[in-house]
Design a protein around this motif. Structure first.
Motif, PDB file in Angstrom:
ATOM      1  N   TYR A  37      -2.750  -8.496  -8.666  1.00 23.34           N
ATOM      2  CA  TYR A  37      -3.099  -9.279  -7.496  1.00 23.34           C
ATOM      3  C   TYR A  37      -3.488  -8.303  -6.387  1.00 23.34           C
ATOM      4  O   TYR A  37      -3.200  -7.110  -6.462  1.00 23.34           O
ATOM      5  N   ARG A  38      -4.088  -8.833  -5.353  1.00 23.05           N
ATOM      6  CA  ARG A  38      -4.344  -8.015  -4.173  1.00 23.05           C
ATOM      7  C   ARG A  38      -4.199  -8.865  -2.919  1.00 23.05           C
ATOM      8  O   ARG A  38      -4.369 -10.080  -2.948  1.00 23.05           O
ATOM      9  N   GLN A  39      -3.879  -8.181  -1.832  1.00 24.59           N
ATOM     10  CA  GLN A  39      -3.738  -8.859  -0.555  1.00 24.59           C
ATOM     11  C   GLN A  39      -4.321  -7.981   0.531  1.00 24.59           C
ATOM     12  O   GLN A  39      -3.859  -6.850   0.749  1.00 24.59           O
ATOM     13  N   ALA A  40      -5.344  -8.486   1.188  1.00 25.73           N
ATOM     14  CA  ALA A  40      -5.961  -7.794   2.305  1.00 25.73           C
ATOM     15  C   ALA A  40      -5.273  -8.260   3.583  1.00 25.73           C
ATOM     16  O   ALA A  40      -4.703  -9.345   3.635  1.00 25.73           O
ATOM     17  N   PRO A  41      -5.344  -7.462   4.634  1.00 30.80           N
ATOM     18  CA  PRO A  41      -4.712  -7.851   5.899  1.00 30.80           C
ATOM     19  C   PRO A  41      -5.197  -9.208   6.375  1.00 30.80           C
ATOM     20  O   PRO A  41      -6.397  -9.478   6.414  1.00 30.80           O
ATOM     21  N   THR A  88     -10.930  -3.434  -0.315  1.00 27.11           N
ATOM     22  CA  THR A  88      -9.801  -2.829   0.378  1.00 27.11           C
ATOM     23  C   THR A  88      -8.654  -3.828   0.473  1.00 27.11           C
ATOM     24  O   THR A  88      -8.824  -4.936   0.979  1.00 27.11           O
ATOM     25  N   ALA A  89      -7.501  -3.436  -0.031  1.00 24.60           N
ATOM     26  CA  ALA A  89      -6.342  -4.326  -0.065  1.00 24.60           C
ATOM     27  C   ALA A  89      -5.154  -3.563  -0.637  1.00 24.60           C
ATOM     28  O   ALA A  89      -5.301  -2.441  -1.144  1.00 24.60           O
ATOM     29  N   ARG A  90      -4.027  -4.191  -0.563  1.00 24.30           N
ATOM     30  CA  ARG A  90      -2.861  -3.681  -1.280  1.00 24.30           C
ATOM     31  C   ARG A  90      -2.835  -4.402  -2.625  1.00 24.30           C
ATOM     32  O   ARG A  90      -2.907  -5.634  -2.678  1.00 24.30           O
ATOM     33  N   TYR A  91      -2.756  -3.627  -3.684  1.00 24.18           N
ATOM     34  CA  TYR A  91      -2.806  -4.166  -5.036  1.00 24.18           C
ATOM     35  C   TYR A  91      -1.401  -4.187  -5.636  1.00 24.18           C
ATOM     36  O   TYR A  91      -0.677  -3.183  -5.565  1.00 24.18           O
ATOM     37  N   TYR A  92      -1.063  -5.321  -6.217  1.00 24.19           N
ATOM     38  CA  TYR A  92       0.260  -5.513  -6.796  1.00 24.19           C
ATOM     39  C   TYR A  92       0.136  -5.853  -8.272  1.00 24.19           C
ATOM     40  O   TYR A  92      -0.735  -6.637  -8.669  1.00 24.19           O
ATOM     41  N   CYS A  93       1.015  -5.297  -9.085  1.00 24.29           N
ATOM     42  CA  CYS A  93       1.081  -5.765 -10.461  1.00 24.29           C
ATOM     43  C   CYS A  93       2.228  -6.766 -10.583  1.00 24.29           C
ATOM     44  O   CYS A  93       3.198  -6.724  -9.812  1.00 24.29           O
TER      45      CYS A  93
END
Length: 111
Positions: A37-41, A88-93
């Motif tokens: 998954y990813r989450q951008a600001p 650009t984002a924070r990527y989560y597994c």
């Protein structure tokens, strides 16, 4: 205790490539769907790609053709090509349909 640890993120120029890895420990089986998954600001967390224990894959429309998910035993990978600033984002597994999450790793695409 299940732990997921992501690695491979960083700062990349547009058009560049990265390979993210997520290693899982504490699992008793490989029969889990693994996902990124990813989450951008200011944005909601979104599913980028997932892979079942039978290696069936699914991708978000925005990343098809550029992202490739794969797995080996207790590790899931995400190869990212042709990076764009909007990646650009924070990527989560995640493993097991959101049952377990990593801490996330930052990917920044900028010149």
């Amino acid at each position: 205790q299940v732990q997921l640890v992501e690695s491979g993120g960083g700062l990349v120029q547009p058009g560049g490539s990265l390979k993210l890895s997520c290693s899982a420990s504490g699992l008793r089986s490989t029969i889990y769907t693994m996902a990124w998954y990813r989450q951008a600001p200011g944005q909601q967390r979104e599913l980028v790609a997932q892979i079942t224990n039978g290696n069936f894959t699914k991708y978000a429309d925005s990343v098809k053709g550029r992202f490739t998910i794969s797995r080996s035993d207790y590790t899931v990978y995400l190869e990212i090509d042709s990076l764009k600033p909007e990646d650009t984002a924070r990527y989560y597994c995640s493993i097991g349909a959101g049952a377990y999450w990593g801490q996330g790793i930052q990917v920044t695409v900028s010149s």
